[in-house]
Design a protein around this motif. Structure first.
Motif, short mmCIF file in Angstrom:
data_model
loop_
_atom_site.label_atom_id
_atom_site.label_comp_id
_atom_site.label_asym_id
_atom_site.label_seq_id
_atom_site.Cartn_x
_atom_site.Cartn_y
_atom_site.Cartn_z
N ARG A 163 0.84 -1.21 0.00
CA ARG A 163 0.00 0.00 0.00
C ARG A 163 0.87 1.25 0.00
O ARG A 163 0.61 2.21 -0.74
CB ARG A 163 -0.92 0.00 1.21
CG ARG A 163 -2.04 -1.01 1.14
CD ARG A 163 -2.84 -1.03 2.46
NE ARG A 163 -3.63 -2.23 2.55
CZ ARG A 163 -4.75 -2.46 1.87
NH1 ARG A 163 -5.21 -1.55 1.06
NH2 ARG A 163 -5.40 -3.60 2.02
N ASP A 164 1.92 1.26 0.82
CA ASP A 164 2.84 2.40 0.87
C ASP A 164 3.52 2.61 -0.48
O ASP A 164 3.68 3.75 -0.93
CB ASP A 164 3.90 2.22 1.96
CG ASP A 164 3.34 2.34 3.36
OD1 ASP A 164 2.17 2.79 3.53
OD2 ASP A 164 4.06 1.98 4.32
N LEU A 165 3.92 1.53 -1.12
CA LEU A 165 4.54 1.62 -2.44
C LEU A 165 3.61 2.28 -3.45
O LEU A 165 4.01 3.19 -4.20
CB LEU A 165 4.93 0.21 -2.93
CG LEU A 165 5.48 0.11 -4.35
CD1 LEU A 165 6.90 0.63 -4.40
CD2 LEU A 165 5.40 -1.32 -4.84
N MET A 166 2.36 1.86 -3.47
CA MET A 166 1.38 2.42 -4.40
C MET A 166 1.19 3.92 -4.15
O MET A 166 1.20 4.72 -5.07
CB MET A 166 0.03 1.69 -4.28
CG MET A 166 0.04 0.25 -4.71
SD MET A 166 0.27 0.04 -6.48
CE MET A 166 1.87 -0.75 -6.48
N MET A 167 1.01 4.27 -2.89
CA MET A 167 0.74 5.67 -2.52
C MET A 167 1.98 6.55 -2.77
O MET A 167 1.87 7.63 -3.35
CB MET A 167 0.32 5.76 -1.06
CG MET A 167 -0.92 4.95 -0.72
SD MET A 167 -2.39 5.54 -1.53
CE MET A 167 -2.77 6.91 -0.47
N HIS A 168 3.14 6.09 -2.34
CA HIS A 168 4.37 6.88 -2.43
C HIS A 168 4.74 7.19 -3.88
O HIS A 168 5.24 8.27 -4.18
CB HIS A 168 5.52 6.16 -1.72
CG HIS A 168 6.81 6.91 -1.76
ND1 HIS A 168 7.05 8.02 -1.00
CD2 HIS A 168 7.93 6.70 -2.50
CE1 HIS A 168 8.27 8.48 -1.26
NE2 HIS A 168 8.82 7.69 -2.17
N HIS A 169 4.53 6.23 -4.79
CA HIS A 169 4.92 6.42 -6.19
C HIS A 169 3.76 6.82 -7.09
O HIS A 169 3.95 6.95 -8.30
CB HIS A 169 5.59 5.14 -6.72
CG HIS A 169 6.91 4.87 -6.06
ND1 HIS A 169 8.06 5.57 -6.37
CD2 HIS A 169 7.25 4.01 -5.08
CE1 HIS A 169 9.06 5.13 -5.62
NE2 HIS A 169 8.59 4.18 -4.82
N GLY A 170 2.56 6.99 -6.52
CA GLY A 170 1.42 7.44 -7.31
C GLY A 170 0.88 6.42 -8.29
O GLY A 170 0.26 6.79 -9.29
N PHE A 171 1.07 5.13 -7.99
CA PHE A 171 0.53 4.10 -8.88
C PHE A 171 -0.96 3.89 -8.58
O PHE A 171 -1.37 3.91 -7.43
CB PHE A 171 1.26 2.77 -8.69
CG PHE A 171 2.71 2.80 -9.11
CD1 PHE A 171 3.08 3.23 -10.37
CD2 PHE A 171 3.70 2.38 -8.23
CE1 PHE A 171 4.41 3.26 -10.75
CE2 PHE A 171 5.03 2.39 -8.61
CZ PHE A 171 5.39 2.84 -9.86
N CYS A 172 -1.73 3.66 -9.63
CA CYS A 172 -3.15 3.34 -9.48
C CYS A 172 -3.35 1.85 -9.21
O CYS A 172 -4.37 1.46 -8.64
CB CYS A 172 -3.91 3.71 -10.73
SG CYS A 172 -3.99 5.48 -11.02
N GLY A 173 -2.40 1.04 -9.63
CA GLY A 173 -2.52 -0.40 -9.42
C GLY A 173 -1.35 -1.14 -10.01
O GLY A 173 -0.43 -0.54 -10.56
N ALA A 174 -1.41 -2.46 -9.89
CA ALA A 174 -0.34 -3.31 -10.40
C ALA A 174 -0.85 -4.74 -10.51
O ALA A 174 -1.85 -5.11 -9.90
CB ALA A 174 0.87 -3.25 -9.47
N THR A 175 -0.12 -5.52 -11.26
CA THR A 175 -0.36 -6.95 -11.32
C THR A 175 0.99 -7.63 -11.37
O THR A 175 1.96 -7.05 -11.85
CB THR A 175 -1.23 -7.34 -12.54
OG1 THR A 175 -1.51 -8.73 -12.49
CG2 THR A 175 -0.56 -6.99 -13.85
N GLY A 176 1.08 -8.82 -10.81
CA GLY A 176 2.36 -9.49 -10.81
C GLY A 176 2.34 -10.78 -10.03
O GLY A 176 1.29 -11.39 -9.87
N ARG A 177 3.53 -11.15 -9.53
CA ARG A 177 3.62 -12.44 -8.86
C ARG A 177 4.62 -12.40 -7.73
O ARG A 177 5.56 -11.62 -7.73
CB ARG A 177 3.98 -13.53 -9.85
CG ARG A 177 5.37 -13.42 -10.41
CD ARG A 177 5.62 -14.46 -11.49
NE ARG A 177 7.01 -14.56 -11.84
CZ ARG A 177 7.65 -13.74 -12.66
NH1 ARG A 177 7.01 -12.74 -13.22
NH2 ARG A 177 8.92 -13.92 -12.94
N ILE A 178 4.38 -13.27 -6.77
CA ILE A 178 5.35 -13.53 -5.72
C ILE A 178 6.34 -14.53 -6.31
O ILE A 178 5.94 -15.59 -6.82
CB ILE A 178 4.68 -14.10 -4.46
CG1 ILE A 178 3.79 -13.04 -3.82
CG2 ILE A 178 5.73 -14.62 -3.48
CD1 ILE A 178 2.94 -13.56 -2.67
N CYS A 179 7.62 -14.21 -6.23
CA CYS A 179 8.66 -15.08 -6.80
C CYS A 179 9.28 -15.99 -5.75
O CYS A 179 9.58 -17.15 -6.04
CB CYS A 179 9.76 -14.24 -7.43
SG CYS A 179 9.18 -13.20 -8.77
#
Length: 177
Positions: free
Chosen positions: A45-61
């Motif tokens: 959540r902090d990553l999204m807010m701090h960098h102004g991202f609206c969302g993301a998709t991906g995977r746990i590696c």
């Protein structure tokens, strides 16, 4: 072992098209490493807010968790949905995370919403998996490594699907440039 297959119908009218899509400009590929002892949901959540991202998709590696909550789907005893998420399962031993599909978007109120389906080896040495609650995942001795494709515009927003009656993520058209 043979499993019996049962047919079921979702409670609502079938939605067509079932696959929804939109195009986003300039997604950013990220490698995120969450340190031992941190809460995965808080960091994301902090990553999204701090960098102004609206969302993301991906995977746990890779990584581990010293605390983790997950749910598996069970047959519903009542109600209009044939299957529901069961009661929470808790892991309080160190577990090795094998894989997770992560979606980050906005809930209907506009706040960051997290979704993850993952697999891990439990403290009992057996394979487990299901709907992982990232806000209840405390990273273990191995850092949690994720690969994300993040969006500054567009992304995903939660909505109630008329066919299944589940809250799902749907694509969001990005803001005009």
């Amino acid at each position: 072992m043979t499993l019996k297959t049962e047919a079921f119908r979702h409670p609502g009218a079938a939605a067509h098209p079932r696959v929804l899509a939109t195009v986003v400009r300039e997604p950013r590929e990220l490698r995120v490493e969450i340190p031992s002892g941190c809460n995965a949901g808080t960091v994301l959540r902090d990553l999204m807010m701090h960098h102004g991202f609206c969302g993301a998709t991906g995977r746990i590696c890779s990584g581990s968790a010293r605390a983790l909550q997950y749910h598996v789907v069970i047959k519903a005893a009542q109600g209009e949905r044939p299957y529901i998420y069961g009661t929470p399962n808790m892991e309080n031993d160190e577990v090795a995370l094998l894989h997770g599909a992560v979606t980050i978007g906005k809930d209907r109120a506009g706040s960051v919403a997290l979704h993850c389906h993952g697999a891990f080896v439990g403290g009992d040495g057996r394979l487990h998996g299901g709907h992982v609650i990232l806000d209840r995942l405390e990273v273990g001795c191995e850092p949690l490594v994720l690969r994300l494709c993040a969006f500054a515009h567009g992304g995903f927003t939660q909505y109630v699907d008329e066919e299944t009656r589940y809250t799902l993520f749907g694509p969001t058209v990005e803001d005009a440039a």
